[in-house]
Design an enzyme around this catalytic site. Sequence first.
Site, PDB file in Angstrom:
ATOM      1  N   LYS A 262      -2.121  -1.657  -3.910  1.00 47.09           N
ATOM      2  CA  LYS A 262      -2.983  -0.468  -3.848  1.00 47.09           C
ATOM      3  C   LYS A 262      -2.144   0.785  -3.928  1.00 47.09           C
ATOM      4  O   LYS A 262      -1.174   0.878  -3.175  1.00 47.09           O
ATOM      5  CB  LYS A 262      -3.759  -0.498  -2.534  1.00 47.09           C
ATOM      6  CG  LYS A 262      -4.630   0.698  -2.297  1.00 47.09           C
ATOM      7  CD  LYS A 262      -5.306   0.608  -0.977  1.00 47.09           C
ATOM      8  CE  LYS A 262      -6.081   1.881  -0.763  1.00 47.09           C
ATOM      9  NZ  LYS A 262      -6.468   2.050   0.607  1.00 47.09           N
TER      10      LYS A 262
ATOM     11  N   LYS B  97       0.861  -1.183   0.000  1.00 48.67           N
ATOM     12  CA  LYS B  97       0.000   0.000   0.000  1.00 48.67           C
ATOM     13  C   LYS B  97       0.892   1.226   0.000  1.00 48.67           C
ATOM     14  O   LYS B  97       1.668   1.454   0.923  1.00 48.67           O
ATOM     15  CB  LYS B  97      -0.920  -0.004   1.215  1.00 48.67           C
ATOM     16  CG  LYS B  97      -1.788   1.241   1.280  1.00 48.67           C
ATOM     17  CD  LYS B  97      -2.839   1.166   2.352  1.00 48.67           C
ATOM     18  CE  LYS B  97      -3.632   2.455   2.391  1.00 48.67           C
ATOM     19  NZ  LYS B  97      -4.631   2.451   3.463  1.00 48.67           N
TER      20      LYS B  97
HETATM   21  C1  PBG Z   1      -7.090   3.877   5.180  1.00 48.03           C
HETATM   22  C2  PBG Z   1      -7.586   3.574   3.827  1.00 48.03           C
HETATM   23  C3  PBG Z   1      -7.474   4.430   2.731  1.00 48.03           C
HETATM   24  C4  PBG Z   1      -8.089   3.805   1.663  1.00 48.03           C
HETATM   25  C5  PBG Z   1      -8.566   2.576   2.105  1.00 48.03           C
HETATM   26  N1  PBG Z   1      -8.238   2.450   3.453  1.00 48.03           N
HETATM   27  C6  PBG Z   1      -6.915   5.795   2.627  1.00 48.03           C
HETATM   28  C7  PBG Z   1      -5.665   6.119   3.281  1.00 48.03           C
HETATM   29  O1  PBG Z   1      -4.777   5.285   3.470  1.00 48.03           O
HETATM   30  O2  PBG Z   1      -5.543   7.284   3.641  1.00 48.03           O
HETATM   31  C8  PBG Z   1      -8.188   4.416   0.298  1.00 48.03           C
HETATM   32  C9  PBG Z   1      -9.131   3.820  -0.662  1.00 48.03           C
HETATM   33  C10 PBG Z   1      -9.434   4.687  -1.818  1.00 48.03           C
HETATM   34  O3  PBG Z   1      -8.819   5.749  -2.056  1.00 48.03           O
HETATM   35  O4  PBG Z   1     -10.348   4.299  -2.561  1.00 48.03           O
HETATM   36  N2  PBG Z   1      -6.899   2.861   6.057  1.00 48.03           N
END
Ligand code: PBG
Length: 327
Positions: free
Chosen positions: A251, A198
Site C-alpha cells: 500500500k 505500508k
Molecule cells: C490508517 C489508514 C490509512 C489508510 C487506510 N488505513 C491512512 C493513513 O495511514 O493515514 C489509507 C487508505 C486510503 O488512502 O485509501 N490506519
Amino acid sequence: MEILSRNRRLRQSDAIRQMVRETAINASDLIAPLFLKEDFIGKEEITSMPGIYRYDLKSLMQEVLELDQLGIKCVSLFPVIDENKKNPRALESINPAGIYQVAIKEIKNSFPEMLVMTDVALDPYSSDGHDGLVDSKTGKILNDETLEILCQMAVLQAASGSDIIGPSDMMDNRVGAIRKALESAGYKDTLIMSYTAKYASNFYGPFRDALNSAPKKGDKKTYQMDYGNSREALRELQNDEREGADIVMVKPGLAYLDIIKLFSEHTCLPIAAYNVSGEYAMVKAAAQKGWIDEKKIVHEILTAFKRAGASMILTYFAKDLAKHIIE
Ligand code: PBG
C-alpha cells in the site's frame, strides 16, 4: 527480407488476443472499502472522493446488498468517529457497543457469505490522529504500549464476526501479538491480512478527509515506510510471515508496482494491493475534466496490479468495475 517471428500474429483479432491474455480481473478479486459514520442519518459524498460515501448503518447495509449482487466477496470497513468520542487512548476502538462492532454483526447476519475485513489501528479513534499511542511528553509514537489495545481491538472485532483482521498501524510485532491474542481467545480461523509494506505516502489525503483522521502533529514517518526503500519491504515481509500473517498487502499500489512484484518473487502467501484514496481521486478528477476515459483507465490500472502479482485489490472502484467494466 525473411521474417519468421511475427509477434503481431497473436494480436490480429479479439479472439486470439483474449486467448493469449495472461491477466484478467474478476469481481471476486476486489475488496470494497466502505466508510461507516455514527450519529448520522443517510449517506454523504466525500468531497475529495466523488462517488464514495460515508454511510449510516441502514444505507451501509443497502450498499453491501448491491455489492453482494454484483459478485463482490469482501468489504473492508472503516469507521468515521465523532470528534467528541476521540481521546488520546482511542478507547472508543474497544467499545463492544460501538457502531463498528454493530455493523460487523449486522453484515454477517444478513450476508453470511460476505467476507468482512476490519481495520486495526488507532487513528480513527485517536484525538492525536496517529495509528499508535502518543507519549504526551515527548510526542513519540509508543510501540509496545500500542500493541495491547490493538490486540483488544482485534479480538473484539473477531468476536463480532470479522473474517479478516487488517492491521494497518505499522507498529513492530503487531501481527505476532494479534495472532497470539486471536489464538488464545479461540479465533483460530480468523485471517490476518497485514498491511505489510505500508508506505508513509502522500496518496492518503482523501481518506484522511473522509475520516477526519489526519495527524494533529507531525507525520507518520516514524512508523510507516520511507518511499525511497524497497529492500526494507522484504524485512517487513519476513517479519509478517514469521508472525503468522495469512495475506500480505502492499500500500499504496500504483506507484508501488515494483514492491508488489518483489513480494511475488519472495513469498508464497497471497498478495493484496491497496489502490488508495489519492489514486482514486486523481483518476476521478481527470475523468471529470474529460481528459481521460475513466472506465478504460481503471481497467488498465487494476490489470497492472494483478500483472505485478496481486491476487486481490482493495479499491474504491470495486463497485464500478463489477458493474460496468468487467465484461
Ligand atoms: C490508517 C489508514 C490509512 C489508510 C487506510 N488505513 C491512512 C493513513 O495511514 O493515514 C489509507 C487508505 C486510503 O488512502 O485509501 N490506519
